[in-house]
Design a protein around this motif. Structure first.
Motif, short mmCIF file in Angstrom:
data_model
loop_
_atom_site.label_atom_id
_atom_site.label_comp_id
_atom_site.label_asym_id
_atom_site.label_seq_id
_atom_site.Cartn_x
_atom_site.Cartn_y
_atom_site.Cartn_z
N GLY A 52 -6.98 8.93 -8.66
CA GLY A 52 -7.72 8.38 -9.79
C GLY A 52 -6.88 7.46 -10.64
O GLY A 52 -5.67 7.65 -10.77
N SER A 53 -7.54 6.46 -11.20
CA SER A 53 -6.86 5.52 -12.10
C SER A 53 -7.89 4.98 -13.08
O SER A 53 -9.10 5.10 -12.86
N ARG A 54 -7.42 4.38 -14.17
CA ARG A 54 -8.39 3.75 -15.07
C ARG A 54 -9.14 2.66 -14.33
O ARG A 54 -10.33 2.48 -14.48
N SER A 55 -8.42 1.96 -13.48
CA SER A 55 -9.04 0.88 -12.71
C SER A 55 -9.30 1.35 -11.28
O SER A 55 -8.37 1.70 -10.55
N ALA A 56 -10.59 1.35 -10.89
CA ALA A 56 -10.94 1.76 -9.53
C ALA A 56 -10.27 0.85 -8.51
O ALA A 56 -9.82 1.31 -7.45
N GLU A 57 -10.18 -0.40 -8.84
CA GLU A 57 -9.58 -1.38 -7.91
C GLU A 57 -8.12 -1.04 -7.63
O GLU A 57 -7.67 -1.00 -6.48
N ARG A 58 -7.40 -0.74 -8.72
CA ARG A 58 -5.99 -0.37 -8.56
C ARG A 58 -5.87 0.94 -7.77
O ARG A 58 -4.97 1.11 -6.95
N ALA A 59 -6.79 1.87 -8.01
CA ALA A 59 -6.78 3.14 -7.29
C ALA A 59 -6.99 2.91 -5.79
O ALA A 59 -6.28 3.49 -4.95
N HIS A 60 -7.96 2.07 -5.44
CA HIS A 60 -8.21 1.74 -4.02
C HIS A 60 -6.93 1.19 -3.37
O HIS A 60 -6.55 1.58 -2.26
N GLU A 61 -6.32 0.27 -4.08
CA GLU A 61 -5.14 -0.42 -3.56
C GLU A 61 -4.00 0.57 -3.30
O GLU A 61 -3.40 0.59 -2.22
N LYS A 62 -3.71 1.42 -4.31
CA LYS A 62 -2.61 2.38 -4.18
C LYS A 62 -2.93 3.45 -3.13
O LYS A 62 -2.05 3.92 -2.41
N ALA A 63 -4.20 3.84 -3.05
CA ALA A 63 -4.61 4.83 -2.05
C ALA A 63 -4.39 4.28 -0.64
O ALA A 63 -3.88 4.97 0.25
N ALA A 64 -4.74 3.03 -0.45
CA ALA A 64 -4.58 2.40 0.86
C ALA A 64 -3.10 2.34 1.24
O ALA A 64 -2.73 2.57 2.40
N GLU A 65 -2.24 2.06 0.26
CA GLU A 65 -0.80 2.03 0.53
C GLU A 65 -0.28 3.38 1.02
O GLU A 65 0.59 3.45 1.88
N LEU A 66 -0.83 4.48 0.43
CA LEU A 66 -0.35 5.81 0.81
C LEU A 66 -0.81 6.23 2.20
O LEU A 66 -0.13 6.98 2.89
N GLY A 67 -2.00 5.77 2.60
CA GLY A 67 -2.54 6.20 3.89
C GLY A 67 -2.92 7.67 3.87
O GLY A 67 -3.31 8.21 2.83
N CYS A 68 -2.82 8.33 5.04
CA CYS A 68 -3.13 9.77 5.17
C CYS A 68 -4.54 10.11 4.69
O CYS A 68 -4.80 11.26 4.28
N GLY A 69 -5.44 9.14 4.66
CA GLY A 69 -6.81 9.43 4.28
C GLY A 69 -7.06 9.51 2.78
O GLY A 69 -8.16 9.89 2.35
N VAL A 70 -6.07 9.16 1.98
CA VAL A 70 -6.25 9.20 0.53
C VAL A 70 -7.28 8.15 0.10
O VAL A 70 -7.22 7.01 0.52
N ARG A 71 -8.27 8.58 -0.72
CA ARG A 71 -9.27 7.66 -1.27
C ARG A 71 -8.88 7.29 -2.70
O ARG A 71 -8.15 8.02 -3.35
N GLY A 72 -9.41 6.20 -3.20
CA GLY A 72 -9.17 5.81 -4.59
C GLY A 72 -10.49 5.74 -5.35
O GLY A 72 -11.55 5.48 -4.76
N ALA A 73 -10.44 6.02 -6.65
CA ALA A 73 -11.63 5.94 -7.49
C ALA A 73 -11.20 5.84 -8.95
O ALA A 73 -10.03 6.10 -9.27
N ASP A 74 -12.13 5.51 -9.84
CA ASP A 74 -11.75 5.59 -11.25
C ASP A 74 -11.60 7.05 -11.65
O ASP A 74 -12.04 7.95 -10.94
N ASN A 75 -10.94 7.30 -12.79
CA ASN A 75 -10.63 8.66 -13.18
C ASN A 75 -11.88 9.55 -13.29
O ASN A 75 -11.86 10.71 -12.86
N ALA A 76 -12.97 9.04 -13.86
CA ALA A 76 -14.17 9.86 -14.05
C ALA A 76 -14.77 10.26 -12.70
O ALA A 76 -15.15 11.42 -12.49
N THR A 77 -14.84 9.34 -11.77
CA THR A 77 -15.36 9.65 -10.44
C THR A 77 -14.44 10.65 -9.73
O THR A 77 -14.90 11.59 -9.08
#
Lengths: 233, 233
Positions: free
Chosen positions: B52-77
């Motif tokens: 989770g991050s304030r910015s969903a876009e930033r969360a997607h980006e960082k999640a993709a960098e980590l791999g291992c199936g990590v998803r990204g979303a805004d903090n509330a989601t």
């Protein structure tokens, strides 16, 4: 100690520590379980140890029980005759005792191992001394001494158990003066299994003292005598 | 774990912990080093993780960098879609974020791993939140959540270092509710080398959070990424 690839640090210490084998160690409040346990382990490791108590008679008696050459004396004599003085009194008597020994403790390395805790039905909790911590209170009351903090997380039961050959624990050592904390680390290193680890200045002593409340919770849950090891060093 | 003669305890846990392999773990503030490190280790161990991050876009980006199936979303989601929610935001934004997510976090196990620290020329020092600790602040702000505290002493550097196979650390887990702390211990146990250890109620969280200041001192002195192990359990 495990060292992940690429991080290589020595197992005990990254620097030379002083030879403390000739120093006399006094233990104020030495007739309590913690004090006796420390006195026993240090004496068994070859250190000269004086067990201090309000009553010289009680100190003699408890010292004789420990053996290993431990001597007993009243607290003031203990302070005067020692190079390093460990403070192992109950928190309730801490300020009064130290204030009364300011002269005897002048110039000495003082090692505070007191844990200010309260207890209620839910177990132990941290008390916050006005000065920040027991160690900082000691530093205020003993401006002419070299005050450090260490030996907080030891189990008196394990220290006093003669069947325990090695005490599996790291001793977090805090203080303002490098030569003093080095000396206390070297003292901890004298006991088989024990290791002195520098862990910051006295302003960060409160959490080290208070962590004993958590170790008491661990002990209750796991029926253990928990201690700490620092990893990666 | 060493077990002195006469004291025999199992190596990981004296009781059965729940199966948490099917639970979704969210990490609020998951794009910081600590959050990313935890997300990486948990996902690598097979856990479903939402960053989770304030910015969903930033969360997607960082999640993709980590791999291992990590998803990204805004903090509330992230909060709404997770069973267990780790709070890894900076202390400065802690109260505001949690207050804004009270609805999404209702009924969830919340794991606070925030360390309120100040820094000056002499290094790190503990800040004392009005509520007692970051975890107790979370409990006040989230009366409908099951608030625990854990994962304070992990090195983000080691967590994110792909060459480190096992993370050599015990995770102290605090909380008021046994089922919640058991779940968090089980989650910690999923990561190779990591072990969840129950270490008391939330009123004893402050010293666990603050101890990071001491570990920072250890790291400076020993050029290490220090963590803790609890002995005798």
């Amino acid at each position: 100690m495990s060292t992940p690839e690429g991080i290589s640090t020595p197992a005990r210490s990254p620097y030379d520590l002083p030879d403390v084998s000739g120093l006399v160690v006094g233990v104020l409040g030495g007739t309590g379980p913690q004090g006796r346990g420390l006195a026993y382990r240090l004496a068994k490791a070859g250190q000269q140890v004086v067990l201090g108590s309000r009553s010289a008679e009680r100190a003699h008696e408890k010292a004789a029980e420990l053996g290993c050459g431990v001597r007993g004396a009243d607290n003031a004599t203990t302070a005067a005759e020692s190079d390093i003085v460990i403070v192992a009194v109950p928190w309730e008597g801490h300020a009064e005792l130290l204030a009364s020994l300011r002269t005897e403790l002048a110039g000495k390395i003082v090692v505070d191992c007191v844990n200010p805790l309260g207890f209620d039905k839910q177990g132990a909790y941290a008390l916050k001394p006005e000065e920040g911590s027991a160690a900082e209170q000691a530093a205020v009351l003993l401006p002419d001494s070299r005050v450090t903090a260490a030996f907080h997380h030891l189990s008196a039961v394990l220290l006093l158990d003669q069947s325990v050959e090695e005490v599996d624990i790291d001793v977090l050592v805090l203080g303002e003066e490098r030569a003093a904390t080095d000396t206390v680390q070297a003292l901890a290193n004298r006991v088989p299994g024990m290791r002195g680890v520098f862990a910051g200045r006295l302003r960060n002593a409160h959490q080290v003292e208070s962590l004993v409340a958590n170790l008491i919770s661990v002990n209750r849950r796991y029926k253990a005598h928990a201690g700490l090891r620092v990893t990666d060093i």
